[in-house]
Write a protein that holds these residues in place. Sequence first.
Motif, mmCIF file in Angstrom:
data_model
loop_
_atom_site.group_PDB
_atom_site.id
_atom_site.type_symbol
_atom_site.label_atom_id
_atom_site.label_comp_id
_atom_site.label_asym_id
_atom_site.label_seq_id
_atom_site.Cartn_x
_atom_site.Cartn_y
_atom_site.Cartn_z
ATOM 1 N N UNK A 1 9.045 44.211 60.164
ATOM 2 C CA UNK A 1 8.435 42.987 60.674
ATOM 3 C C UNK A 1 9.466 42.144 61.421
ATOM 4 N N UNK A 2 8.970 41.163 62.141
ATOM 5 C CA UNK A 2 9.836 40.250 62.869
ATOM 6 C C UNK A 2 9.041 39.086 63.403
ATOM 7 N N UNK A 3 9.715 38.028 63.821
ATOM 8 C CA UNK A 3 9.044 36.862 64.365
ATOM 9 C C UNK A 3 8.329 37.200 65.661
ATOM 10 N N UNK A 4 7.143 36.681 65.831
ATOM 11 C CA UNK A 4 6.405 36.867 67.071
ATOM 12 C C UNK A 4 7.225 36.291 68.232
ATOM 13 N N UNK B 1 7.890 29.052 56.775
ATOM 14 C CA UNK B 1 6.518 28.528 56.762
ATOM 15 C C UNK B 1 6.072 28.061 58.142
ATOM 16 N N UNK B 2 4.845 28.460 58.501
ATOM 17 C CA UNK B 2 4.275 28.069 59.777
ATOM 18 C C UNK B 2 4.645 28.964 60.939
ATOM 19 N N UNK B 3 5.541 29.931 60.728
ATOM 20 C CA UNK B 3 5.944 30.844 61.784
ATOM 21 C C UNK B 3 5.109 32.124 61.704
ATOM 22 N N UNK B 4 4.856 32.712 62.872
ATOM 23 C CA UNK B 4 4.047 33.927 62.954
ATOM 24 C C UNK B 4 4.933 35.156 63.009
ATOM 25 N N UNK B 5 4.558 36.168 62.237
ATOM 26 C CA UNK B 5 5.311 37.413 62.141
ATOM 27 C C UNK B 5 4.434 38.583 62.590
ATOM 28 N N UNK B 6 5.059 39.537 63.253
ATOM 29 C CA UNK B 6 4.425 40.793 63.625
ATOM 30 C C UNK B 6 4.901 41.854 62.634
ATOM 31 N N UNK C 1 -1.331 50.458 62.194
ATOM 32 C CA UNK C 1 -1.406 49.660 63.414
ATOM 33 C C UNK C 1 -0.497 48.440 63.265
ATOM 34 N N UNK C 2 -0.306 47.724 64.356
ATOM 35 C CA UNK C 2 0.506 46.512 64.344
ATOM 36 C C UNK C 2 -0.401 45.306 64.112
ATOM 37 N N UNK C 3 0.001 44.446 63.174
ATOM 38 C CA UNK C 3 -0.747 43.244 62.840
ATOM 39 C C UNK C 3 0.183 42.041 62.919
ATOM 40 N N UNK C 4 -0.368 40.865 62.687
ATOM 41 C CA UNK C 4 0.448 39.665 62.628
ATOM 42 C C UNK C 4 -0.143 38.706 61.607
ATOM 43 N N UNK C 5 0.670 37.786 61.097
ATOM 44 C CA UNK C 5 0.207 36.744 60.187
ATOM 45 C C UNK C 5 1.115 35.528 60.352
ATOM 46 N N UNK C 6 0.622 34.389 59.943
ATOM 47 C CA UNK C 6 1.407 33.167 59.925
ATOM 48 C C UNK C 6 1.755 32.829 58.483
#
Length: 449
Positions: free
Chosen positions: A78-81, A119-124, A135-140
Amino acid sequence: MQDSKTSLGLRKLIPEEKAKMLSVGVFLFLSYSTAPVVLGVPPIKIQPEQVHLSYPGVYGSMMVTWTTFDEADSMVEYGLLGGKLFEMMAKGSSTIFVDGGSEKRKLFIHRVTLSALRPGFTYVYHCGSGAGWSDIFYFTALNESSDWSPRFALFGDMGNENPQSLARLQKETQVGMYDVILHIGDFAYDMDEDNARIGDEFMRQVESIAAYVPYMTCPGNHENSYNFSNYRYRFSMPGDTEGLWYSWNVGPAHLISFSTEVYFYTDYGLDLIVKQYEWLKKDLEESNKPENRKSRPWIITMGHRPMYCSNNDHDDCTKFESLVRKGLENLFYLNGVDLELWAHEHTYERLWPVYGFMVYNGSREEPYVNPKAPVHIITGSAGCREKHDGFIPDPRDWSAFRNSDYGYTRMQVFNSTHLYLEQVSDDQNGKVIDSMWLVKEQHGVVAWV
């Protein structure tokens, strides 16, 4: 090749653009990579599927859970969007789940906890191993302070067949409308059917929601087979009770999930009634300590079978001697529970503030402003093969609004005093058919005085 951060510019995206641009970004990343990309037939038995998130209740964390059908490593990259793709990696473990059906099918349930999230940052992210990736997803990552306004979608009773509200929920989740999903019991109809293949199909269906936001659950009656084993193994909730009961904090709210089913499936242990009650009592006492109630003033419960309802199906909630009401109403009232969320009835019903079958509105003009009893919401109409439930012709005195459309509920806890709820009708193309503000200047049992 340009650095992915500068070439894609993802940091500036609004939530509605994330899904579209993320897929474009992955295409560009693969197209312009100097390393060759080989596309082949996925290794089916070790290919990750049924990916879903949950909040473990630990600051700065997120749990990723998925399934394979053969043994494989448990890894999340994972990593930051907008940053370098997959620059971080976390490892976890897997649990073997043997279904109770005739085939004794074996599933490997993988769990990895991501820690030290911002907190509040989006990750892929994607999950799996060198033998196969999802598959590739993301969450905050959840903002875990008490002074923000979390947004929820909540519903129960959504099946693999006729999940009518699913498509709308998929889109709204992926464009960033919700921070958390609350599924208040009854999944798939039923997860154990066809030697748990229906459970697999359902988890694939909800991946398009649950892989993007925490998917928080409680057990319902349709999970009862083999001592609720499909529920206990497939979901990863906080605490050490395999998701049967637990609590967690989000924004200005303390949420409590519990099992109404301990009152009905007593063959699995009468002691569960006592254990859950003692746990609830202790959790409510802790959350009512002045310092805790000050930072998380809202106490919200969710359990599958309601204490009250005006349906015509002779369920527990239609009876004066309701087992759930007798078991828990006093405990919740005496500990100042503000809002009680339910499902089970395949309808939507909003109650006036009620205790002991008596209505305790704040006032005639503003019933939900400083009410003198908890407010109950029943939202079990997301869609399943059992279709709708009916209502008795004349609503009870404590029934404020009821509707049998397929749909779901949205909730936002705005601050320490204001909470908003609205009901969405999927039958009416997403129309909001009911809404209310719950306003409380005081919380706790003193609010009832």
